[in-house]
Enzyme design. Structure first.
Site, short mmCIF file in Angstrom:
data_model
loop_
_atom_site.label_atom_id
_atom_site.label_comp_id
_atom_site.label_asym_id
_atom_site.label_seq_id
_atom_site.Cartn_x
_atom_site.Cartn_y
_atom_site.Cartn_z
N ASP A 51 0.79 -1.25 0.00
CA ASP A 51 0.00 0.00 0.00
C ASP A 51 0.82 1.30 0.00
O ASP A 51 1.80 1.40 0.73
CB ASP A 51 -0.86 0.09 1.26
CG ASP A 51 -1.58 -1.19 1.59
OD1 ASP A 51 -1.59 -2.11 0.76
OD2 ASP A 51 -2.13 -1.27 2.70
N SER A 111 -0.39 0.10 7.45
CA SER A 111 -0.73 1.30 6.68
C SER A 111 -1.28 2.45 7.52
O SER A 111 -1.85 2.24 8.58
CB SER A 111 -1.74 0.95 5.59
OG SER A 111 -1.06 0.25 4.59
N ARG A 169 -7.54 -1.16 11.43
CA ARG A 169 -6.27 -0.62 10.91
C ARG A 169 -6.47 0.41 9.80
O ARG A 169 -7.55 0.59 9.28
CB ARG A 169 -5.40 -1.77 10.39
CG ARG A 169 -6.04 -2.64 9.33
CD ARG A 169 -5.07 -3.73 8.85
NE ARG A 169 -5.73 -4.67 7.98
CZ ARG A 169 -6.31 -5.80 8.40
NH1 ARG A 169 -6.30 -6.14 9.69
NH2 ARG A 169 -6.90 -6.61 7.53
N ASP A 170 -5.35 1.02 9.45
CA ASP A 170 -5.21 1.93 8.30
C ASP A 170 -5.88 3.29 8.51
O ASP A 170 -6.75 3.71 7.72
CB ASP A 170 -5.76 1.27 7.00
CG ASP A 170 -5.27 -0.15 6.80
OD1 ASP A 170 -4.20 -0.49 7.34
OD2 ASP A 170 -5.96 -0.92 6.11
N GLU A 227 -10.46 -2.45 4.15
CA GLU A 227 -9.10 -1.97 4.35
C GLU A 227 -8.96 -0.58 3.74
O GLU A 227 -9.66 -0.21 2.80
CB GLU A 227 -8.10 -2.95 3.73
CG GLU A 227 -8.13 -4.31 4.42
CD GLU A 227 -6.96 -5.22 4.06
OE1 GLU A 227 -6.31 -5.74 4.98
OE2 GLU A 227 -6.70 -5.41 2.87
C1 FRU Z 1 -3.88 -3.68 2.62
C2 FRU Z 1 -3.28 -4.08 3.96
C3 FRU Z 1 -3.65 -3.13 5.07
C4 FRU Z 1 -2.54 -3.31 6.05
C5 FRU Z 1 -1.36 -3.51 5.14
C6 FRU Z 1 -0.31 -4.46 5.66
O1 FRU Z 1 -3.16 -4.20 1.55
O2 FRU Z 1 -3.64 -5.40 4.27
O3 FRU Z 1 -4.92 -3.33 5.61
O4 FRU Z 1 -2.39 -2.21 6.89
O5 FRU Z 1 -1.87 -4.01 3.92
O6 FRU Z 1 0.78 -4.47 4.80
#
Ligand code: FRU
Length: 492
Positions: A51, A111, A169-170, A227
């Protein structure tokens, strides 16, 4: 908030930095020998990239961070790699921004996003942790920098709220009149994907406002995890861009393992209530996921996507033999027209243009034209349909890759060879009429912007470069204008 730069983790941080630098030194000679190494797309110097993270304009440069495993072409370890650019074309490698060195991010600096405040750069990211029972824990962390290059970790900011799992996350942050908001990907306890809205008046204390959703709608078709959400606004319309996992294919739609798309509507910042239209995929190709946007100093909304997906084809990327895998898309400017987000290559990419190798304006009936009989690795093509009456227009890029407009079916289909089986595979989108194509070809990728960017197809291609050619076949009568440039190599 706790500061967590203790002695042991600082030592680990510098060890990890040094190990990653060593990987680059050891393997880069082999990496850059790869004929599929791209010429103008951001790639990892070694290892795996996924990402885009922390995309921001800060103190005169664009900063693009990205998920990076320096040690292997798999997803086992995640750092934040970092590149900067004054113009979105030339990129400079910077020291690693984040390493998984602390108790709260020891299994990956996942991310997140960036924002400038009072001359400092703030990174918000997810610390991924496997606890002693092997269970996932997730921490939303802050790191701060004065120069945009060296970051001081400040540790976790807020916990997973009640009612949600550790698939949390993210964080993607944005600012509105001296207040900050963020959206974050989450999973409800009954295993539904969603995005949560948070608010802060000081960048440190965060208050949960609610799920970003229309309470009257059913979200069961949107899978088990969302995500990389991103909330963007166009004048008075908001769009939630996100990458849901677990959507089922529906006709031509949702053909990849995971999807990326957006909901357009009106977000209530007080409670997350979001009245919106239907889910639109943002890219109809094979290799596109987890994009992130930023609003730059000129007011443009610019997007980078990961030109890849974590699917079974990863194992068959030939670049793995050269110790690297995956790349970013080119930067794209977003604009809202009617109820659709359009994507166009940013203007700056014209700086890549070298020799114009073809320019042609003519009308042809039922025939095939070869534009470039010999190798053209990196090219930009502008194709304009002035008038078309007939059944099909087919563009051929190499022995397996074609773009086929079928006017009776009103479809546009991209076909390529599967990386593993070498059998042909395709992605199709509905298209009433073909007006124009803007195409960026690189040694092992294609990005096709259709009808001023109303639709886009992104794909990696691993064909021998010698088979690259450019031809068009028409059934019917076509009046068109066709231009093609070789593009410079600016990255390696
Ligand atoms: C999306 C993801 C995110 C995570 C990251 C880990 O591709 O799975 O949700 O933060 O990649 O590399």
């Amino acid at each position: 908030m706790q500061r967590n730069n203790n002695q042991a983790s600082m030592v680990l941080d510098s060890q990890l930095q040094a190990q990653a630098e060593r990987e680059i030194t050891l393997k880069s000679e082999r990496v850059i020998k790869d004929p599929f190494r791209l010429h103008y797309h951001i790639m990892p110097p070694v290892g795996l990239l996924n990402d885009p993270n922390g995309f921001v304009y800060f103190k005169g440069n664009y900063h693009l961070f990205f998920q990076w495993n320096p040690f292997a072409t798999d997803h086992t370890s995640k750092f934040w790699g970092h590149m900067t650019s004054p113009n979105l074309v030339e990129w400079e490698w910077q020291p690693i921004a984040l390493t998984p060195s602390e108790w709260f991010d020891k299994d990956g600096c996942y991310s997140g996003s960036a924002i400038e405040h009072k001359g400092r750069l703030y990174l918000f990211y997810t610390g991924n942790v496997r606890n002693t029972q092997g269970e996932r824990e997730s921490y939303q962390c802050l790191a701060v920098s004065d120069d945009g290059i060296h970051f001081e970790k400040r540790g976790p900011l807020f916990d997973v709220p009640t009612g949600y799992t550790a698939h949390f996350r993210d964080p993607k942050i944005w600012k509105e009149e001296n207040q900050w908001y963020l959206v974050i990907g989450a999973q409800t306890e009954d295993l539904g994907g969603c995005a949560l809205l948070y608010y802060s008046s000081n960048l440190v204390d965060w208050e949960l406002k609610g799920e970003v959703k229309d309470p009257t709608q059913d979200y069961s078709k949107f899978g088990y995890m969302w995500e990389c959400p991103d909330l963007i606004s166009f004048q008075h319309q908001d769009a939630l861009l996100f990458s849901p996992q677990g959507m089922k294919a529906e006709g031509f739609k949702y053909q990849n393992i995971y999807q990326t798309g957006y909901l357009l509507g009106d977000l209530n910042r007080e409670n997350g209530c979001f009245k919106h239209g239907s889910f639109e995929e943002i890219d109809g190709g094979f290799d596109f996921y987890a994009p992130q946007t930023t609003l730059d100093q000129t007011g443009r909304r610019i997007l980078f996507g990961w030109m890849g997906l974590p699917d079974e084809s990863e194992a068959h990327h030939p670049t793995k033999a050269y110790h690297w895998i995956h790349a970013m898309t080119i930067p794209r400017e977003l604009a809202l027209h009617g109820h659709k987000i359009y994507q166009r290559p940013v203007e700056e990419l014209k700086q890549l243009r070298n020799e114009k190798v073809v320019e042609k304006s003519e009308t042809i009936s039922n025939g095939e034209i070869n534009y470039l009989p010999q190798n053209a690795e990196a090219m930009e093509i502008c194709f304009q349909v002035k008038q078309f009456e007939g059944e099909a227009i087919i563009l051929r890029f190499d022995q397996n890759t074609t773009l086929y407009f079928d006017s009776a079916e009103q479809t546009l289909t991209l076909t390529r060879a599967n990386f593993r089986t070498k059998q042909k595979e395709s992605r199709t989108t509905k298209l009433q009429s073909l007006k124009d194509l803007h195409i960026f070809l690189d040694t092992s990728s294609i990005e096709i912007f259709i009808n001023q960017g109303e639709k886009v197809f992104t794909a990696r291609l691993f064909e021998e470069s010698l088979t690259r050619h450019l031809a068009m076949e028409v059934t019917g009568s076509l009046e068109y204008h066709f231009r093609g440039w070789k593009l410079n190599k600016v990255l390696n």
